[in-house]
Design a protein around this motif. Structure first.
Motif, short mmCIF file in Angstrom:
data_model
loop_
_atom_site.label_atom_id
_atom_site.label_comp_id
_atom_site.label_asym_id
_atom_site.label_seq_id
_atom_site.Cartn_x
_atom_site.Cartn_y
_atom_site.Cartn_z
N ALA A 9 0.83 -1.21 0.00
CA ALA A 9 0.00 0.00 0.00
C ALA A 9 0.86 1.26 0.00
O ALA A 9 0.60 2.20 -0.77
N CYS A 68 2.40 1.83 -3.43
CA CYS A 68 1.44 2.43 -4.38
C CYS A 68 1.27 3.92 -4.11
O CYS A 68 1.29 4.73 -5.04
N GLY A 69 1.09 4.27 -2.85
CA GLY A 69 0.89 5.67 -2.49
C GLY A 69 2.08 6.53 -2.87
O GLY A 69 1.91 7.63 -3.41
N LYS A 95 2.30 6.87 -6.76
CA LYS A 95 1.22 7.73 -7.25
C LYS A 95 1.52 9.19 -6.92
O LYS A 95 1.33 10.09 -7.74
N GLU A 96 2.00 9.41 -5.69
CA GLU A 96 2.30 10.76 -5.24
C GLU A 96 3.43 11.40 -6.06
O GLU A 96 3.35 12.54 -6.47
N TRP A 150 -3.11 5.16 -12.53
CA TRP A 150 -3.39 4.00 -11.66
C TRP A 150 -2.08 3.32 -11.31
O TRP A 150 -1.21 3.13 -12.16
N GLY A 209 -0.95 -0.08 -8.89
CA GLY A 209 -1.43 -1.11 -7.99
C GLY A 209 -0.80 -2.46 -8.20
O GLY A 209 -0.08 -2.70 -9.17
N GLN A 266 -3.79 2.59 -5.90
CA GLN A 266 -4.18 3.99 -5.86
C GLN A 266 -4.74 4.33 -7.23
O GLN A 266 -4.12 4.05 -8.24
#
Length: 157
Positions: A38, A41-42, A45-46, A52, A54, A69
């Motif tokens: 998790a 992914c965060g 993405k950030e 997307w 994941g 995310q």
């Protein structure tokens, strides 16, 4: 480590060189797989603001949606189907510059225009895949492959 990321500007390589050590530090001492997936992914993405980001995890001969995310996604993917299933079947990274040109592409989102999928391999077996989608054509290249493969090699899983 604080859960705040230092986000880099500049080249794609500079962004990875800034982000990866932060992820490695964040994972240190954390044994929960879902927490590490998790946060990965965060952070991706950030930093990159892709459409997307994941993981799909191998469960009972299917890829099953894991931490991600972005917008809702396909829940299950068969081996050899779409980009994710192809990466799993080949046990290799697949870069797709134009998703519309990929035979059998699974369009979880009509906004996705390019994609990279990398296998998460442990003990010689694919345990899952990391899937990244962009709304831009030809977003992903060898730089992404190099740094993301390093990330997956070091990911505690």
């Amino acid at each position: 480590m604080s859960e705040d990321l230092i986000l880099a500007t500049g080249s794609k390589a500079e962004k990875y060189r800034t982000l990866l050590p932060q992820l490695f530090a964040l994972w240190e001492g954390e044994t929960d797989r879902i927490a590490n997936l998790a946060n990965t992914c965060g952070a991706l993405k950030e930093q990159f603001n892709w459409h997307w980001v994941g993981f799909y995890l191998v469960k009972e001969n299917e890829l099953v949606l894991g931490p991600f995310q972005g917008p809702v996604a396909c829940t299950r993917i068969k081996k050899g189907k779409g980009v994710c299933g192809s990466s799993w079947e080949r046990a290799a990274t697949v870069i797709v510059p134009d998703t519309e040109a990929f035979p059998g592409h699974i369009a979880c989102s009509s906004l996705s225009r390019s994609e990279i999928v990398l296998p998460l391999i442990r003990g010689g077996q694919v345990q899952g895949v990391l899937d990244l989608d962009s709304t831009r054509l030809s977003e992903f290249d060898g730089t992404d492959q190099e740094y993301l493969e390093e990330l997956l090699e070091r990911l505690p899983f």
